[in-house]
Design a protein around this motif. Structure first.
Motif, PDB file in Angstrom:
ATOM      1  N   LEU A  26       0.688  -1.143  -0.028  1.00 15.39           N
ATOM      2  CA  LEU A  26      -0.001   0.019   0.128  1.00 15.39           C
ATOM      3  C   LEU A  26       0.827   1.166  -0.092  1.00 15.39           C
ATOM      4  N   PHE A  29       1.977   1.889  -3.406  1.00 13.75           N
ATOM      5  CA  PHE A  29       0.766   2.451  -4.336  1.00 13.75           C
ATOM      6  C   PHE A  29       0.457   3.840  -4.028  1.00 13.75           C
ATOM      7  N   LEU A  30       0.303   4.006  -2.690  1.00 11.75           N
ATOM      8  CA  LEU A  30       0.246   5.615  -2.373  1.00 11.75           C
ATOM      9  C   LEU A  30       1.163   6.554  -2.888  1.00 11.75           C
ATOM     10  N   TRP A  32       3.129   5.979  -5.454  1.00 12.67           N
ATOM     11  CA  TRP A  32       3.294   5.870  -6.924  1.00 12.67           C
ATOM     12  C   TRP A  32       1.922   6.751  -7.485  1.00 12.67           C
ATOM     13  N   ARG A  33       0.837   6.650  -6.588  1.00 11.29           N
ATOM     14  CA  ARG A  33      -0.234   7.739  -6.888  1.00 11.29           C
ATOM     15  C   ARG A  33       0.042   9.282  -6.807  1.00 11.29           C
ATOM     16  N   LEU A  36       2.209  10.344  -9.534  1.00 10.55           N
ATOM     17  CA  LEU A  36       1.348  10.168 -10.809  1.00 10.55           C
ATOM     18  C   LEU A  36       0.599  11.530 -10.867  1.00 10.55           C
ATOM     19  N   VAL A  37      -0.050  11.366  -9.777  1.00  5.66           N
ATOM     20  CA  VAL A  37      -1.047  12.791  -9.810  1.00  5.66           C
ATOM     21  C   VAL A  37      -0.425  13.964 -10.039  1.00  5.66           C
ATOM     22  N   LYS A  40       0.674  14.727 -13.247  1.00  3.82           N
ATOM     23  CA  LYS A  40      -0.750  15.125 -14.386  1.00  3.82           C
ATOM     24  C   LYS A  40      -1.264  16.266 -14.049  1.00  3.82           C
ATOM     25  N   GLN A  41      -1.596  16.696 -12.966  1.00  2.00           N
ATOM     26  CA  GLN A  41      -2.168  17.724 -12.596  1.00  2.00           C
ATOM     27  C   GLN A  41      -1.452  18.871 -12.893  1.00  2.00           C
ATOM     28  N   ASN A 107     -10.318  10.373   3.633  1.00  2.00           N
ATOM     29  CA  ASN A 107     -11.505   9.717   3.361  1.00  2.00           C
ATOM     30  C   ASN A 107     -10.848   8.263   3.508  1.00  2.00           C
ATOM     31  N   LEU A 108      -9.730   7.845   3.363  1.00  2.00           N
ATOM     32  CA  LEU A 108      -8.994   6.812   3.552  1.00  2.00           C
ATOM     33  C   LEU A 108      -9.009   6.299   5.065  1.00  2.00           C
TER      34      LEU A 108
END
Lengths: 273, 436
Positions: A26, A29-30, A32-33, A36-37, A40-41, A107-108
């Motif tokens: 996890l 992944f976090l 990596w997110r 990525l974000v 991208k943004q 939210n997580l």
């Protein structure tokens, strides 16, 4: 592989480090997110990562080097400033990312279980991308000014880890405080801004009078920045060893107390966030 | 030892309610201000006036067992402790007392869409969400095709999910969660989202999971669904376990308990928004002559009595109060609003009082209706409780004929009449029909 899970008051405490290991994926992944974000943004994401430290460096060189005519400690002034920008930026970004990370992932936190330490820890990774970009810029700058680091460069990763540990420690404190007191997020940018001037980013720490040097080294970034300058200048920049040890001690203390405070507050995160 | 997959012993969860503060979270400046104020008050009066904290047990002494393969319906009013129980089971929050033993992986559909990031593509989100729900990368990879087939979003795999329609979004999110294959599946009322077709699919998935010998905990207000899907039920009220029985008996207990209810407390509800200038503390149903009733009757008068209290010292000005009524499928069907009537309260007395919402002749047909309560003071939202509670409507004598439309013929009725016109009169009264 069926294991029995026991939930009771205080139970998560006991399984904490084992769980942390179990949830390592996890963590990847976090991270990596977030990377990525982030890229991208902002269309000019990479450009921004280049421009911000570069322009700050230009201003500092102009003010401290040209107007105040401060000594440049054996290397060209721009290289000296940029060598400090690099760890400073790493520290500042991971500190602000880390301290906001719990709120942005609320939210997580309110919906699933995992060791919360993963969140601020993974958010630190993002700042490494900016760090890599700036490092490339520094390399160009060094080529331009013909500064050759030599073997001293091998010490650079150590000082990088030093900076990351310092920012993680402070980030854990701020992240937990941020959940408890929401207006803490106004404090963080101020701290970061203040830190930029308090730390020897725009000037060499050699200009600090000898008798203040030890107290000045309580700021862990002093040791980190000195170390960075020393290792990229091939040992020409000044190196104040007692200061490094003090900085290191403060850093370790910061990290341990940060983990302690974070863990203490962690249990109530889901209830108050 | 029996084959219990979940064993819950004396479970309790305590929350501390802070009474003076109504913000959702604490701000440092308030804490400092409060401390400083307390300090000065101490100087003056000698005794400390601190924030009154009240302990509130969301769950207390709950013990039960769930056998492997059981499908358990968890029933209870809002605030009965259902969500707290689920939160403890999924380890989001720690219990204050007691112990839970769980054998196997627990996954909950509380989590549908948790961690979805709008900027990331469908593909990226599947991996991310899978990891968040506890799948390994290899597991996600092996189920990837199955997930996109279930979600029916193949074409949009590389589109950021922010461009998805809400239906697609939910489908994808559910698909990931549904392929988690846990030993225990927790389903909260998320099934209300998405279109009917998809809901059917979800319920199908749930049945499939339970037939596969796995355990399901299902939380719903839909008694028909509980009876149809669950093998047993568990009724909670005010944090305590009332009944643990087979599904039918549990539903009956719950309904019986409902009919005896007094004013429904709202002050313990945490899922509310607003400044708290005014707060609803309870709601009660009454009929014609202010008599408390358990259910409304179609065609009779219906009164919702909302008790409120205000936290400010001054009287409240320009208070708007609105009630939104939803049918069972969460479709908003009515809005009762002081603003519509031009009757916002100029002032309301400070402290507390009761606002009565009077419907002289209820036109809702028999069924269950959920309602949302809203109040604003001078344009600022003061209290807003979505899905605050529900009421049941029983058959009544709307038309004075003893007749009502049969089930399935709408959710409400209205006074109406039929007329016959002869050709001759039709010509004379050839006015444009008014259409609203």
């Amino acid at each position: 592989m069926e294991h029995e899970l026991v939930i009771e008051a205080g139970q998560t405490e006991r399984n904490y480090w084992r769980d942390l290991f179990r949830y390592r994926e996890l963590f990847y992944f976090l991270a990596w997110r977030d990377v990525l974000v982030r890229y991208k943004q902002t269309v000019i994401g990479v450009l921004w990562a280049v421009l911000r430290p570069f322009l700050t460096m230009v201003v500092f060189v102009f003010i401290f080097g040209r107007i105040a005519k401060l000594p440049s400690d054996g290397v060209p002034y721009p290289v000296m400033v940029f060598a400090a920008m690099l760890p400073w930026q790493l520290f500042a970004t991971s500190l602000s990312e880390g301290s906001n990370s719990l709120i942005t992932n609320s939210n997580l936190i309110s919906k699933i279980y995992f060791p919360r330490l993963i969140i601020p820890a993974s958010s630190v990774i993002v700042s490494f991308v900016d760090f890599a970009i700036s490092a490339a810029l520094l390399a160009l700058l060094m080529l331009w000014y013909h500064v050759w680091p030599g073997l001293h460069l091998l010490a650079l990763p150590i000082f990088t880890i030093f900076a990351v540990v310092a920012s993680t420690g402070a980030g854990l404190w701020l992240a937990a405080l941020n959940v408890e007191y929401r207006d803490f997020r106004y404090v963080v940018p101020f701290l970061v801004q203040l830190g930029l001037y308090v730390s020897p980013v725009g000037f060499s720490s050699a200009i600090i009078p000898e008798k203040w040097r030890l107290i000045y080294s309580l700021n862990p970034m002093v040791g980190v920045i000195d170390g960075f300058r020393w290792s990229i200048s091939g040992g020409r920049a000044s190196f104040f060893l007692p200061g490094i040890w003090i900085g290191l001690a403060v850093t370790v203390l910061l990290l341990l107390s940060g983990i302690w405070y974070f863990r203490r507050m962690e249990r109530t995160f889901a209830d108050v966030i | 030892m029996s084959d219990a997959i979940i064993t819950v012993e004396n479970l309790g969860k305590k929350y501390s309610l802070r009474h003076q503060r109504n913000e959702r979270y604490t701000a440092l400046r308030d804490v400092i201000a409060e401390k400083a104020l307390g300090f000065f008050k101490n100087l003056k009066s000698g005794n400390g006036v601190s924030v009154s904290k009240e302990d509130f047990w969301a769950l207390k002494d709950v013990s039960f067992e769930v056998q492997r393969g059981e499908v358990v319906g968890i029933i209870g009013r809002n605030g009965a402790g259902k969500s707290t129980l689920l939160k403890i089971l999924s380890r989001i929050t720690e219990p204050t007392t007691g112990k839970v033993r769980i054998k196997g992986r627990i996954a909950s559909l509380l989590e549908v869409g948790t961690g979805f990031h709008p900027e990331l593509t469908g593909r990226e989100n599947i991996f991310l969400n899978g990891a968040i729900l506890g799948m390994t990368k290899a597991e996600i990879k092996s189920k990837f095709d199955e997930i996109i087939a279930f979600a029916e979003t193949e074409k949009f795999l590389d589109t950021p999910v922010k461009r998805y329609s809400s239906g697609m979004y939910v489908r994808l999110a559910f698909a990931v969660a549904a392929h988690l294959e846990p030993e225990i599946l927790v389903v909260d009322e998320v099934l209300a989202v998405g279109d009917a077709e998809f809901q059917k699919k979800c319920l199908g998935k749930m049945e499939q999971v339970s037939r596969g010998g796995r355990t399901v905990l299902f939380v719903s207000h839909n008694m028909a669904a509980i009876e149809a899907l669950c093998s047993s039920g568990l009724v909670l009220a005010e944090g305590k376990l009332v009944t643990r029985a087979d599904a039918k008996a549990a539903v009956e207990t719950y309904l019986r308990q409902l009919s005896r209810r007094g004013p429904l407390p709202l002050d313990t509800r945490r899922d509310r928004e607003g400044s708290g200038m005014l707060r609803f503390i309870s709601v009660e149903l009454a009929a014609d002559n202010q008599v408390r009733v358990p259910v409304f009757q179609c065609g009779a008068s219906a009164i919702l009595s909302l008790r409120f209290k205000s936290t400010g010292e001054r009287e409240l000005r320009n208070v708007r109060v609105a009630i939104g009524i939803d049918d069972e499928s969460e479709q908003r069907i009515l809005l009762l609003d002081t603003a519509l009537l031009g009757q916002d309260f100029r002032t309301l007395p400070s402290r507390d009082g009761t606002i009565q919402v009077v419907i002289p002749k209820l036109s809702l047909l028999p069924g269950r209706y959920h309602f949302t309560i809203f109040a604003s003071v001078s344009g600022v939202i003061a209290d807003w409780i979505k899905n605050a509670a529900f009421f049941d409507v029983e058959g009544g004598d709307f038309f004075g004929t003893g007749q009502l439309p049969p089930q399935g013929q709408g959710v409400f009725t209205t006074p109406h009449s039929f007329h016959v016109e002869s050709k001759a009169t039709a010509k004379e009264t050839k006015e444009p029909a008014s259409v609203s």
